[in-house]
Design a protein around this motif. Structure first.
Motif, PDB file in Angstrom:
ATOM      1  N   TYR A   1       0.834  -1.200   0.000  1.00 51.18           N
ATOM      2  CA  TYR A   1       0.000   0.000   0.000  1.00 51.18           C
ATOM      3  C   TYR A   1       0.873   1.256   0.000  1.00 51.18           C
ATOM      4  N   GLY A   2       2.023   1.161   0.663  1.00 46.30           N
ATOM      5  CA  GLY A   2       2.961   2.286   0.693  1.00 46.30           C
ATOM      6  C   GLY A   2       3.467   2.628  -0.702  1.00 46.30           C
ATOM      7  N   LEU A   3       3.753   1.598  -1.512  1.00 46.71           N
ATOM      8  CA  LEU A   3       4.203   1.855  -2.885  1.00 46.71           C
ATOM      9  C   LEU A   3       3.115   2.580  -3.668  1.00 46.71           C
ATOM     10  N   TYR A   4       1.860   2.167  -3.435  1.00 50.83           N
ATOM     11  CA  TYR A   4       0.736   2.841  -4.097  1.00 50.83           C
ATOM     12  C   TYR A   4       0.713   4.322  -3.692  1.00 50.83           C
ATOM     13  N   ILE A   5       0.934   4.594  -2.385  1.00 53.30           N
ATOM     14  CA  ILE A   5       0.956   5.978  -1.910  1.00 53.30           C
ATOM     15  C   ILE A   5       2.094   6.760  -2.580  1.00 53.30           C
ATOM     16  N   VAL A   6       3.261   6.102  -2.685  1.00 54.54           N
ATOM     17  CA  VAL A   6       4.411   6.769  -3.312  1.00 54.54           C
ATOM     18  C   VAL A   6       4.072   7.178  -4.741  1.00 54.54           C
ATOM     19  N   PHE A   7       3.419   6.271  -5.477  1.00 58.85           N
ATOM     20  CA  PHE A   7       3.183   6.560  -6.891  1.00 58.85           C
ATOM     21  C   PHE A   7       2.010   7.504  -7.132  1.00 58.85           C
ATOM     22  N   THR A   8       1.197   7.779  -6.098  1.00 58.06           N
ATOM     23  CA  THR A   8       0.118   8.737  -6.320  1.00 58.06           C
ATOM     24  C   THR A   8       0.540  10.164  -5.951  1.00 58.06           C
ATOM     25  N   ALA A   9       1.781  10.345  -5.510  1.00 56.14           N
ATOM     26  CA  ALA A   9       2.238  11.698  -5.171  1.00 56.14           C
ATOM     27  C   ALA A   9       2.994  12.303  -6.347  1.00 56.14           C
ATOM     28  N   LYS A  10       2.898  13.619  -6.450  1.00 62.04           N
ATOM     29  CA  LYS A  10       3.674  14.341  -7.458  1.00 62.04           C
ATOM     30  C   LYS A  10       4.497  15.349  -6.666  1.00 62.04           C
ATOM     31  N   ASN A  11       5.727  14.962  -6.342  1.00 59.22           N
ATOM     32  CA  ASN A  11       6.529  15.769  -5.420  1.00 59.22           C
ATOM     33  C   ASN A  11       6.915  17.110  -6.024  1.00 59.22           C
ATOM     34  N   ASN A  12       6.946  18.130  -5.170  1.00 64.43           N
ATOM     35  CA  ASN A  12       7.221  19.483  -5.669  1.00 64.43           C
ATOM     36  C   ASN A  12       8.130  20.272  -4.731  1.00 64.43           C
TER      37      ASN A  12
END
Lengths: 251, 203
Positions: B73-84
């Motif tokens: 689930y953590g990987l899913y969270i990582v991939f739904t972020a667009k870091n800025n």
């Protein structure tokens, strides 16, 4: 005689479907200019820095005093209101971009419909209509009114959504603004009667749980709304609400 | 239940990171710290853990299953972020990014670490004792990998503790969140010292 000028690099786009492009402008400096008065100058004389005639840059504006939320754009990398972005305080060339988290309508104008849809989804209002006069609502304690007033300053400008790393095309997160409105309407003594409905709405897809605590929203909010306090407070409320939902409650 | 799967999964992710995975990390680092008292102490402690009753059940219920859920689930969270952080370089935004980066590093490191120790032990390819770790850490490359992996892990745990307290509504006010920032960074430093000392005790 060389006149003092202001340089702009503006990200433009002719229509929602066409590709964005950059255009540079150099306009005469006047004291006390803000980004909007500069854009008005470009509109008056739409010539780019190469001396070519071009279409005037399109943007949205309304109140010009940072209460309507219409003129949000990304100025030198930071999402903010263009009416309060004073030229004297900005590093040049000034880069203007639309807030691409939203669909771009044209040039710097964006479509913030998703925010209004989110407000409807979380029921950000107080139902007071009945078949008879419901009379006055209960009074609100003064200290509570004071912080609730701060939350009511939200102008749905979209800056917090643009700043949030979790609001993007890969996620369906509704963003900080509508969440904080849930706290506002739940704080109201009459609004509190529909508290559970609003909490359940933000416990849905793309709701409260999609917050990743980057806290960019509270740093970026032009109205200084304590968005992260609202979110944390709702985290507490939804924790309790989820237990109520699961185990049953007469509240 | 009106709350969606999204809400439930995200809260479960947050909970499992602390209980039981975070607690296991504390036990694991504590037991390993016996290495600083010499090979004999370490072997005795490991032997005790190895011979716990219902070990395999405990491992699956308290470590493997929660960890797998937290990781996937953590990987899913990582991939739904667009870091800025490039545009908005605020402290918490950096921590947001670091939490995701250290999460991924920790996952890769743990996959290797579990293979190298637990799975190879289960296959009978190695004994669980001081010498096993001493052999692994005899290569300088592995020392660097272990330092990066372990520091990522303890950072991810400490900063995760901060967001756990926000996500469950324990720390609401800005002041409480600031105090918990200091607290969790002290946790990070303490665990970092403990785990780095342990690594060097095997060399």
């Amino acid at each position: 005689m060389s006149q003092k000028t202001v340089k702009f690099i503006i990200t433009r786009q002719n229509s929602p479907e066409t590709a964005p492009y950059q255009e540079e402008f150099e306009i005469p400096y006047r004291p006390n200019m803000n980004v909007i008065s500069a854009l008005m100058e470009i509109r008056r004389n739409p010539v780019n820095s190469k001396g070519e005639a071009t279409t005037p840059v399109y943007w949205e504006m309304n109140c010009l005093e940072e209460v309507c939320g219409a003129c949000s754009m990304v100025i030198n990398g930071k999402p903010r209101q263009s009416c309060t972005a004073l030229i004297d305080n900005l590093e040049q060339p000034i880069r203007l971009e639309p807030m691409k988290t939203f669909p771009v309508v044209r040039d710097l104008a964006i479509d913030r419909s998703r925010m209004f849809d989110a407000l409807k989804r979380v029921k950000a209002w107080i139902p007071i209509d009945g078949t008879y006069d419901l009379g006055e609502g209960p009074r609100m304690p003064e200290p509570k009114r004071q912080w609730a007033y701060e939350l009511s300053k939200c102008m749905t400008c979209g800056v917090c959504l643009e700043a949030c790393p979790n609001v993007n095309s890969k996620s369906d997160f509704i963003g900080p603004a509508p969440l904080s409105q849930v706290r506002l309407f739940n704080a109201h003594p009459t609004g509190a009667m529909n508290k559970a409905e609003r909490l359940n709405a933000i416990m849905g897809e793309g709701g409260l749980a999609s917050c990743g605590n980057s806290q960019n929203c509270v740093q970026s909010c032009p109205k200084g709304i304590p968005l992260t306090t609202s979110i944390a407070s709702l985290n507490r409320e939804t924790t309790i609400q989820s237990f109520r939902n699961f185990f049953g409650s007469d509240k | 239940m009106a709350g969606s799967r999204d809400f439930f999964n995200r809260r479960l992710h947050s909970l499992l990171g602390v209980i039981p995975v975070g607690l296991f990390l504390l036990v694991h680092l504590t037991v390993n710290h016996f290495a600083t008292r010499g090979a004999g102490s370490f072997n005795k402690a490991v032997n005790f853990m190895e011979n716990l009753p219902f070990l395999i059940v405990l491992e699956f219920l308290l470590i493997y299953l929660p960890l797998l859920f937290h990781a996937i689930y953590g990987l899913y969270i990582v991939f739904t972020a667009k870091n800025n952080v490039g545009r908005l370089s605020y402290f918490r935004n950096w921590m947001f990014l670091l939490q995701r980066v250290t999460g991924v590093i920790t996952l890769i490191f743990l996959a290797w670490h579990v293979w190298e120790t637990r799975i190879r032990y289960a296959l009978g390819q190695t004994e669980l004792n001081y010498d096993m770790m001493h052999d692994i850490l005899s290569s300088p490359v592995m020392v660097v990998i272990y330092l990066i992996g372990v520091l990522s892990t303890v950072f991810h745990f400490a900063n995760g503790l901060w967001s756990f307290m926000v996500s469950w509504g324990l720390t609401v006010s800005p002041r409480s969140q600031r105090v918990s920032t200091y607290f969790t960074m002290i946790v990070f430093l303490a665990l970092a010292i403990i785990s780095v000392r342990t690594i060097f005790a095997f060399i």
